[in-house]
Every structure is written in C-alpha cells, then in structure tokens.
Design a protein around this motif. Structure first.
Motif, PDB file in Angstrom:
ATOM      1  N   LEU A 181      34.915 -10.295 132.741  1.00  0.00           N
ATOM      2  CA  LEU A 181      35.548 -11.657 132.743  1.00  0.00           C
ATOM      3  C   LEU A 181      34.497 -12.633 133.666  1.00  0.00           C
ATOM      4  CD1 LEU A 181      39.081 -11.056 133.569  1.00  0.00           C
ATOM      5  CD2 LEU A 181      37.879 -11.134 131.263  1.00  0.00           C
ATOM      6  N   TRP A 182      34.718 -13.888 133.674  1.00  0.00           N
ATOM      7  CA  TRP A 182      33.866 -14.671 134.426  1.00  0.00           C
ATOM      8  C   TRP A 182      34.888 -15.476 135.315  1.00  0.00           C
ATOM      9  CZ3 TRP A 182      29.301 -16.204 135.581  1.00  0.00           C
ATOM     10  CH2 TRP A 182      29.058 -17.524 136.069  1.00  0.00           C
ATOM     11  N   GLN A 183      34.216 -15.061 136.599  1.00  0.00           N
ATOM     12  CA  GLN A 183      35.074 -15.307 137.904  1.00  0.00           C
ATOM     13  C   GLN A 183      36.604 -15.131 137.819  1.00  0.00           C
ATOM     14  OE1 GLN A 183      33.215 -16.411 140.052  1.00  0.00           O
ATOM     15  NE2 GLN A 183      31.319 -17.252 139.165  1.00  0.00           N
ATOM     16  N   HIS A 184      36.909 -13.943 137.413  1.00  0.00           N
ATOM     17  CA  HIS A 184      38.435 -13.529 137.477  1.00  0.00           C
ATOM     18  C   HIS A 184      39.151 -14.198 136.511  1.00  0.00           C
ATOM     19  CE1 HIS A 184      38.564  -9.825 139.712  1.00  0.00           C
ATOM     20  NE2 HIS A 184      38.044 -10.263 140.445  1.00  0.00           N
ATOM     21  N   ASN A 185      38.526 -15.130 135.784  1.00  0.00           N
ATOM     22  CA  ASN A 185      39.720 -16.058 134.926  1.00  0.00           C
ATOM     23  C   ASN A 185      39.937 -14.989 133.330  1.00  0.00           C
ATOM     24  OD1 ASN A 185      40.364 -17.925 133.123  1.00  0.00           O
ATOM     25  ND2 ASN A 185      39.170 -19.404 133.895  1.00  0.00           N
ATOM     26  N   HIS A 186      41.024 -14.936 133.539  1.00  0.00           N
ATOM     27  CA  HIS A 186      41.453 -14.128 132.182  1.00  0.00           C
ATOM     28  C   HIS A 186      41.356 -14.947 130.827  1.00  0.00           C
ATOM     29  CE1 HIS A 186      43.759 -10.871 134.619  1.00  0.00           C
ATOM     30  NE2 HIS A 186      42.763 -11.119 135.255  1.00  0.00           N
ATOM     31  N   ASP A 187      41.336 -16.181 131.001  1.00  0.00           N
ATOM     32  CA  ASP A 187      41.047 -16.941 129.847  1.00  0.00           C
ATOM     33  C   ASP A 187      39.449 -17.001 129.524  1.00  0.00           C
ATOM     34  OD1 ASP A 187      43.701 -17.219 129.393  1.00  0.00           O
ATOM     35  OD2 ASP A 187      43.676 -19.108 130.545  1.00  0.00           O
ATOM     36  N   ALA A 188      38.556 -16.476 130.133  1.00  0.00           N
ATOM     37  CA  ALA A 188      37.093 -16.618 130.102  1.00  0.00           C
ATOM     38  C   ALA A 188      36.455 -15.305 130.268  1.00  0.00           C
ATOM     39  CB  ALA A 188      36.818 -17.599 131.353  1.00  0.00           C
ATOM     40  N   PRO A 189      36.660 -14.671 128.945  1.00  0.00           N
ATOM     41  CA  PRO A 189      35.886 -13.212 128.762  1.00  0.00           C
ATOM     42  C   PRO A 189      34.332 -13.662 128.548  1.00  0.00           C
ATOM     43  CG  PRO A 189      37.222 -13.594 127.027  1.00  0.00           C
ATOM     44  CD  PRO A 189      37.851 -14.820 128.050  1.00  0.00           C
ATOM     45  N   VAL A 190      33.572 -12.670 128.932  1.00  0.00           N
ATOM     46  CA  VAL A 190      32.103 -13.153 128.809  1.00  0.00           C
ATOM     47  C   VAL A 190      31.577 -11.928 128.153  1.00  0.00           C
ATOM     48  CG1 VAL A 190      31.640 -14.937 130.294  1.00  0.00           C
ATOM     49  CG2 VAL A 190      31.420 -12.533 131.189  1.00  0.00           C
ATOM     50  N   GLY A 191      32.262 -10.602 128.107  1.00  0.00           N
ATOM     51  CA  GLY A 191      31.671  -9.579 127.499  1.00  0.00           C
ATOM     52  C   GLY A 191      32.438  -8.414 127.686  1.00  0.00           C
TER      53      GLY A 191
ATOM     54  N   PHE B 198      28.268   1.057 136.621  1.00  0.00           N
ATOM     55  CA  PHE B 198      28.520   0.641 135.406  1.00  0.00           C
ATOM     56  C   PHE B 198      27.488  -0.034 134.646  1.00  0.00           C
ATOM     57  CE2 PHE B 198      28.339  -3.292 137.625  1.00  0.00           C
ATOM     58  CZ  PHE B 198      27.951  -4.280 136.768  1.00  0.00           C
ATOM     59  N   ARG B 199      27.822  -0.146 133.354  1.00  0.00           N
ATOM     60  CA  ARG B 199      26.904  -1.054 132.582  1.00  0.00           C
ATOM     61  C   ARG B 199      27.840  -1.865 131.640  1.00  0.00           C
ATOM     62  NH1 ARG B 199      24.485   3.000 129.565  1.00  0.00           N
ATOM     63  NH2 ARG B 199      25.782   2.747 128.129  1.00  0.00           N
ATOM     64  N   ALA B 200      27.332  -2.925 131.341  1.00  0.00           N
ATOM     65  CA  ALA B 200      28.058  -4.081 130.754  1.00  0.00           C
ATOM     66  C   ALA B 200      27.027  -5.073 129.901  1.00  0.00           C
ATOM     67  CB  ALA B 200      28.846  -5.116 131.723  1.00  0.00           C
ATOM     68  N   ARG B 201      27.675  -5.425 128.781  1.00  0.00           N
ATOM     69  CA  ARG B 201      26.893  -6.270 127.918  1.00  0.00           C
ATOM     70  C   ARG B 201      27.706  -7.744 127.647  1.00  0.00           C
ATOM     71  NH1 ARG B 201      23.301  -4.805 123.982  1.00  0.00           N
ATOM     72  NH2 ARG B 201      24.057  -2.679 124.371  1.00  0.00           N
ATOM     73  N   LEU B 202      27.030  -8.817 128.179  1.00  0.00           N
ATOM     74  CA  LEU B 202      27.323 -10.261 127.831  1.00  0.00           C
ATOM     75  C   LEU B 202      27.334 -10.435 126.395  1.00  0.00           C
ATOM     76  CD1 LEU B 202      26.686  -9.900 131.065  1.00  0.00           C
ATOM     77  CD2 LEU B 202      26.768 -12.418 130.807  1.00  0.00           C
ATOM     78  N   ALA B 203      28.232 -11.179 125.880  1.00  0.00           N
ATOM     79  CA  ALA B 203      28.015 -11.405 124.518  1.00  0.00           C
ATOM     80  C   ALA B 203      27.063 -12.536 124.162  1.00  0.00           C
ATOM     81  CB  ALA B 203      29.703 -12.058 124.023  1.00  0.00           C
ATOM     82  N   ARG B 204      26.655 -12.587 123.070  1.00  0.00           N
ATOM     83  CA  ARG B 204      25.887 -13.804 122.843  1.00  0.00           C
ATOM     84  C   ARG B 204      26.085 -14.595 121.520  1.00  0.00           C
ATOM     85  NH1 ARG B 204      19.932 -14.468 123.146  1.00  0.00           N
ATOM     86  NH2 ARG B 204      19.291 -15.705 121.562  1.00  0.00           N
ATOM     87  N   LEU B 205      26.063 -15.596 121.621  1.00  0.00           N
ATOM     88  CA  LEU B 205      26.935 -16.501 120.265  1.00  0.00           C
ATOM     89  C   LEU B 205      25.705 -17.535 119.734  1.00  0.00           C
ATOM     90  CD1 LEU B 205      29.415 -16.669 118.395  1.00  0.00           C
ATOM     91  CD2 LEU B 205      30.161 -18.408 120.167  1.00  0.00           C
TER      92      LEU B 205
ATOM     93  N   ASP C  32      26.593 -18.623 127.794  1.00  0.00           N
ATOM     94  CA  ASP C  32      25.083 -18.847 128.212  1.00  0.00           C
ATOM     95  C   ASP C  32      25.103 -19.181 129.962  1.00  0.00           C
ATOM     96  OD1 ASP C  32      24.281 -18.596 125.610  1.00  0.00           O
ATOM     97  OD2 ASP C  32      24.167 -20.569 125.274  1.00  0.00           O
ATOM     98  N   GLU C  33      26.164 -19.790 130.234  1.00  0.00           N
ATOM     99  CA  GLU C  33      26.341 -20.099 131.716  1.00  0.00           C
ATOM    100  C   GLU C  33      26.426 -18.786 132.285  1.00  0.00           C
ATOM    101  OE1 GLU C  33      29.067 -22.372 134.961  1.00  0.00           O
ATOM    102  OE2 GLU C  33      29.770 -22.205 132.844  1.00  0.00           O
ATOM    103  N   ALA C  34      27.227 -17.943 132.152  1.00  0.00           N
ATOM    104  CA  ALA C  34      27.267 -16.701 132.586  1.00  0.00           C
ATOM    105  C   ALA C  34      26.179 -15.814 132.927  1.00  0.00           C
ATOM    106  CB  ALA C  34      28.566 -15.617 132.225  1.00  0.00           C
ATOM    107  N   TRP C  35      25.276 -15.735 131.631  1.00  0.00           N
ATOM    108  CA  TRP C  35      24.037 -14.959 131.450  1.00  0.00           C
ATOM    109  C   TRP C  35      22.983 -15.780 132.420  1.00  0.00           C
ATOM    110  CZ3 TRP C  35      22.052 -10.668 130.945  1.00  0.00           C
ATOM    111  CH2 TRP C  35      20.784 -10.620 130.692  1.00  0.00           C
ATOM    112  N   GLN C  36      23.099 -16.921 132.136  1.00  0.00           N
ATOM    113  CA  GLN C  36      21.781 -17.821 133.053  1.00  0.00           C
ATOM    114  C   GLN C  36      22.020 -17.541 134.442  1.00  0.00           C
ATOM    115  OE1 GLN C  36      21.956 -21.726 131.354  1.00  0.00           O
ATOM    116  NE2 GLN C  36      20.789 -20.786 129.495  1.00  0.00           N
ATOM    117  N   SER C  37      23.566 -17.570 134.893  1.00  0.00           N
ATOM    118  CA  SER C  37      23.975 -17.559 136.448  1.00  0.00           C
ATOM    119  C   SER C  37      23.353 -16.056 137.172  1.00  0.00           C
ATOM    120  CB  SER C  37      25.401 -17.930 136.428  1.00  0.00           C
ATOM    121  OG  SER C  37      25.558 -19.048 136.106  1.00  0.00           O
ATOM    122  N   VAL C  38      23.568 -15.249 136.188  1.00  0.00           N
ATOM    123  CA  VAL C  38      23.268 -13.776 136.585  1.00  0.00           C
ATOM    124  C   VAL C  38      21.661 -13.684 136.598  1.00  0.00           C
ATOM    125  CG1 VAL C  38      23.031 -11.274 135.947  1.00  0.00           C
ATOM    126  CG2 VAL C  38      25.317 -12.596 135.756  1.00  0.00           C
ATOM    127  N   LYS C  39      20.757 -14.097 135.871  1.00  0.00           N
ATOM    128  CA  LYS C  39      19.462 -14.161 135.875  1.00  0.00           C
ATOM    129  C   LYS C  39      18.839 -15.002 136.673  1.00  0.00           C
ATOM    130  CE  LYS C  39      17.540 -15.012 132.042  1.00  0.00           C
ATOM    131  NZ  LYS C  39      16.971 -15.578 130.809  1.00  0.00           N
TER     132      LYS C  39
END
Length: 192
Positions: free
Chosen positions: A50-60, A74-81, A92-99
């Motif tokens: 999830l993104w920031q514990h928001n259950h309405d905002a899954p990211v992977g 752990f190993r996780a995969r963020l979705a790409r669309l 994209d916000e989640a992925w860019q924020s981590v990077k």
C-alpha cells in the motif's frame, strides 16, 4: 489494526520491473516500545503493498517474505501502468518517491493474535496476522532508513541493446531523528 514501521532497503530499482527489497520488521523496540516478533508472523503471499497505509491506494504486491530471528526480509513489486489516469499517477508517484529517497521506510499492518505487556509499558507481539506492507514517509523506528539504492537506468537505448548504466547512492547512516509520530491503532484505543 496495528502498524509498525521499519527499514526499507532498495537493493535494485529497475524501472521496468519496479522491484524493491528490504526488511519488513525486526525484533527491536519501536518508538512506542513495542516489539513485533518476526517468527510470530502469519501471512499469505502475494500480500498487498500500500501507499502510506491507505487501504484505498494499493501500489503493488509483496512477492517474497521469509521470517527469521533477526527480521523479515521481503521483496515487493510496484505495479506499472501505461494507461493515463489517477491509478497510473499514484503508481508513478510511489515508484518515483522511493527512487528519489523521499520515501525510505516501510510499515507492517497487522492484527495482534497473541501479545504480552512488557515491563516498560509496550507490548511484545508474539503471534500476529500480517495483512499488508506499506511504503511510508515517517517511520516509528528512528533507524528505519534506506542505506543503499542501486538503480538501473536506460542511457540512450533499451537494456536489450546492452546500453545500461548503474547508479549507486549512499545515504547518511546517522539521519536526524524525526519528531512527528504517526497514529497507531490498538485493539481498543488510538494512541498518537
């Protein structure tokens, strides 16, 4: 549901695969003096990321997690669309924020199944149902930071051509402590 925050160490950040690796939890006291025992985790994979514990905002999804006495890697995969819209923007916000090292921590969302109170007032969670992992900005554990990021980027041509570059970023291992505390929901009350 309880939340506990720990280190996210991104060992590889491939823009196409969007895979991250890290430690979901370790058996050390957090800012609330709680201890979550890694070997007490009950969970099923894949697990929501999830993104920031928001259950309405899954990211992977979390694809791999293997508890040991020192923690849960752990190993996780963020979705790409590719389709434009709110979902693509969030992913994209989640992925860019981590990077970009703007989001450098993770947090487990869990339901306590067996716990004991510690002498100093915190809880030791001996058995717990792990229901989600979140990418978070402010961790409860002041040591929950990313130490190394290795990212593969395209320079001028796709990776299939052999033209890839590697970037390694070392971060300060002694970051300033963050004073803000996220809220934690216990069985009966909310603690801030």
């Amino acid at each position: 549901m309880n939340r506990d925050y720990w280190a996210l160490e991104v060992r590889s950040a491939d823009d196409d695969a969007r895979v991250i690796e890290g430690t979901a939890t370790t058996p050390v006291p957090d800012r609330y003096d709680d201890i979550v025992e890694p070997m007490g985790a009950l969970y099923k994979l894949p697990m929501p990321l999830l993104w920031q514990h928001n259950h309405d905002a899954p990211v992977g999804h979390v694809e791999f997690a293997e508890p040991n006495e020192k923690g849960i890697p752990f190993r996780a995969r963020l979705a790409r669309l590719d389709e434009p819209g709110k979902l693509k923007d969030r992913l994209d916000e989640a992925w860019q924020s981590v990077k970009a090292n703007l989001v450098r921590a993770v947090s487990i969302g869990f339901l306590p199944l067996e716990e004991s109170q510690l002498e100093h007032g915190g809880y030791r969670f001996l058995k717990w149902e792990w229901v989600e992992l979140s990418l978070v900005t402010i961790p409860a554990n002041p040591e929950a930071t990313i130490h190394t990021i290795r990212s593969m980027h395209r320079r001028t041509a796709p990776a299939a051509s052999g033209n890839t570059g590697s970037v390694v970023v070392q971060l300060d291992r002694n970051p300033a402590r963050v004073g803000a505390k996220p809220f934690v929901i216990r069985k009966v009350h909310v603690r801030e």
